[in-house]
Design an enzyme around this catalytic site. Structure first.
Site, PDB file in Angstrom:
ATOM      1  N   HIS A 173       0.820  -1.234   0.025  1.00  0.00           N
ATOM      2  CA  HIS A 173       0.118  -0.208   0.055  1.00  0.00           C
ATOM      3  C   HIS A 173       0.912   1.295  -0.009  1.00  0.00           C
ATOM      4  CE1 HIS A 173      -2.902  -2.864   2.238  1.00  0.00           C
ATOM      5  NE2 HIS A 173      -3.614  -2.523   1.255  1.00  0.00           N
ATOM      6  N   VAL A 196       4.757  -5.755  -4.508  1.00  0.00           N
ATOM      7  CA  VAL A 196       5.783  -5.629  -3.385  1.00  0.00           C
ATOM      8  C   VAL A 196       5.917  -6.894  -2.815  1.00  0.00           C
ATOM      9  CG1 VAL A 196       6.690  -4.390  -1.469  1.00  0.00           C
ATOM     10  CG2 VAL A 196       5.725  -2.883  -3.260  1.00  0.00           C
ATOM     11  N   GLN A 200      -8.547  -7.016 -10.794  1.00  0.00           N
ATOM     12  CA  GLN A 200      -9.029  -5.962 -10.248  1.00  0.00           C
ATOM     13  C   GLN A 200      -8.658  -4.936 -11.032  1.00  0.00           C
ATOM     14  OE1 GLN A 200      -9.636  -4.839  -5.891  1.00  0.00           O
ATOM     15  NE2 GLN A 200      -7.977  -3.835  -6.108  1.00  0.00           N
TER      16      GLN A 200
HETATM   17  O1  PAF Z   1      -7.758  -3.564  -3.336  1.00  0.00           O
HETATM   18  C1  PAF Z   1      -8.490  -3.428  -2.205  1.00  0.00           C
HETATM   19  O2  PAF Z   1      -8.080  -3.231  -1.181  1.00  0.00           O
HETATM   20  C2  PAF Z   1      -9.908  -3.094  -2.501  1.00  0.00           C
HETATM   21  O3  PAF Z   1     -10.398  -4.322  -3.518  1.00  0.00           O
HETATM   22  C3  PAF Z   1     -10.297  -1.796  -2.786  1.00  0.00           C
HETATM   23  C4  PAF Z   1      -9.854  -1.498  -4.386  1.00  0.00           C
HETATM   24  C5  PAF Z   1      -9.835  -0.980  -1.858  1.00  0.00           C
HETATM   25  C6  PAF Z   1     -11.931  -1.595  -2.967  1.00  0.00           C
HETATM   26  O4  PAF Z   1     -12.559  -1.968  -1.750  1.00  0.00           O
END
Ligand code: PAF
Length: 288
Positions: free
Chosen positions: A37, A176, A153
């Site tokens: 993240h 990562v 996604q």
């Molecule tokens: O990848 C994630 O953490 C989730 O799928 C997201 C994009 C924040 C949507 O809830």
């Protein structure tokens, strides 16, 4: 760092930024933040004048028997990390402001949402695209950042923004990994020591398969079996949802070579579902 909990305040704040000619880089998350993240946050900071991160564990993307209730939550730790990264705004809505009583509207990217993980997690991507569309409408980002670890996604979200004429750049950033290759994921915290060790087979399988394709040892039509044989050597894997080679846009399984291809794996170790993938560019990387 400012913390905003109310969607209307977030929207008004973003509108003011945009009115003043600022660009907004947005990193949507479900919290339990790790270096994956934070790499998205850093990229967003580099490329935009304002960085917004959201934390919302989205109930709509979890199936009835999935891990919504036990999904790791660490708001205090996350807040500290985001302050350190000099994030401007943490958007922290609660579920009732996102899905108030009587909520009826969902966004679904057909076909792509049923492939790969979608075949095993029914309704998952409908939940993802719904929350991401809502967050995009509230945060009004110039650019939004997603990790390649969730490759499907990112394909689905890119398609949604294109199909719905959303004026947002979708930026997909490299996965990562821990030192031993395991892709960082909030769900890795579910693994005990032996399961954590066993999970390293996923990256080993991707690497071995990729190298075998590039050096011509295996043909595309044999990739799926090659990967399944490789993964079946690990006794702690309780289930393999899929493993194989796919088209990077349609996510269809491939039986013949293309310039760009996706190796992808989803499996369970104990009850923990793990995914990972690797892109192969044959032209750039062919070794013979
Ligand atoms: O990848 C994630 O953490 C989730 O799928 C997201 C994009 C924040 C949507 O809830």
């Amino acid at each position: 760092m400012e913390i905003i909990r109310v969607p209307k305040i977030m929207l008004d704040t973003s509108k003011t930024f945009l009115l003043h000619g600022k660009t907004i880089g947005f990193v949507p998350t479900m919290g339990a933040l790790h270096d994956g993240h934070l790499s998205l946050v850093r990229r967003a900071r580099e490329e935009n004048s304002i960085t917004v991160v959201s934390i919302f564990v989205n109930p709509a993307q979890f199936g009835p028997n999935e891990d919504f209730n036990i999904y790791p939550r660490d708001l205090e730790g996350d807040t500290e990390k985001l302050i350190k990264e000099k994030v401007d705004i943490l958007f922290l809505p609660d579920a009732s402001s996102i899905y108030p009583e009587g909520y009826l509207t969902y966004v679904n990217v057909e076909n792509l949402s049923e492939k790969l993980c979608g075949a095993f997690r029914h309704g998952h991507f409908r939940g993802v695209t719904t929350i991401v569309a809502k967050l995009f409408n509230i945060v009004k980002p110039t650019r939004a950042y997603f990790g390649q670890k969730d490759f499907q996604q990112s394909v689905i979200i890119s398609k949604m923004t294109y199909d719905l004429n959303m004026d947002i750049d979708i930026v997909v950033c490299p996965t990562v990994r821990d030192k031993d290759g395991l892709a960082m994921s909030s769900r890795n915290s579910y693994l005990d020591n032996s399961q954590r060790q066993a999970a390293t087979i996923i990256y080993k399988c991707l690497k071995e398969t990729s190298e075998s394709i590039k050096s011509g040892i295996i043909e595309i039509k044999n990739v799926k079996n090659f990967m399944l044989d490789f993964l079946r050597k690990e006794p702690l894997i309780s289930e393999i949802d899929y493993a194989g080679i796919y088209d990077i846009s349609s996510l269809e399984e491939l039986s013949a070579e293309k310039e760009n291809m996706l190796l992808a794996i989803a499996l369970r170790i104990g009850n923990t579902r793990l995914i990972d993938n690797m892109l192969i560019n044959i032209k750039e990387e062919r070794k013979y």
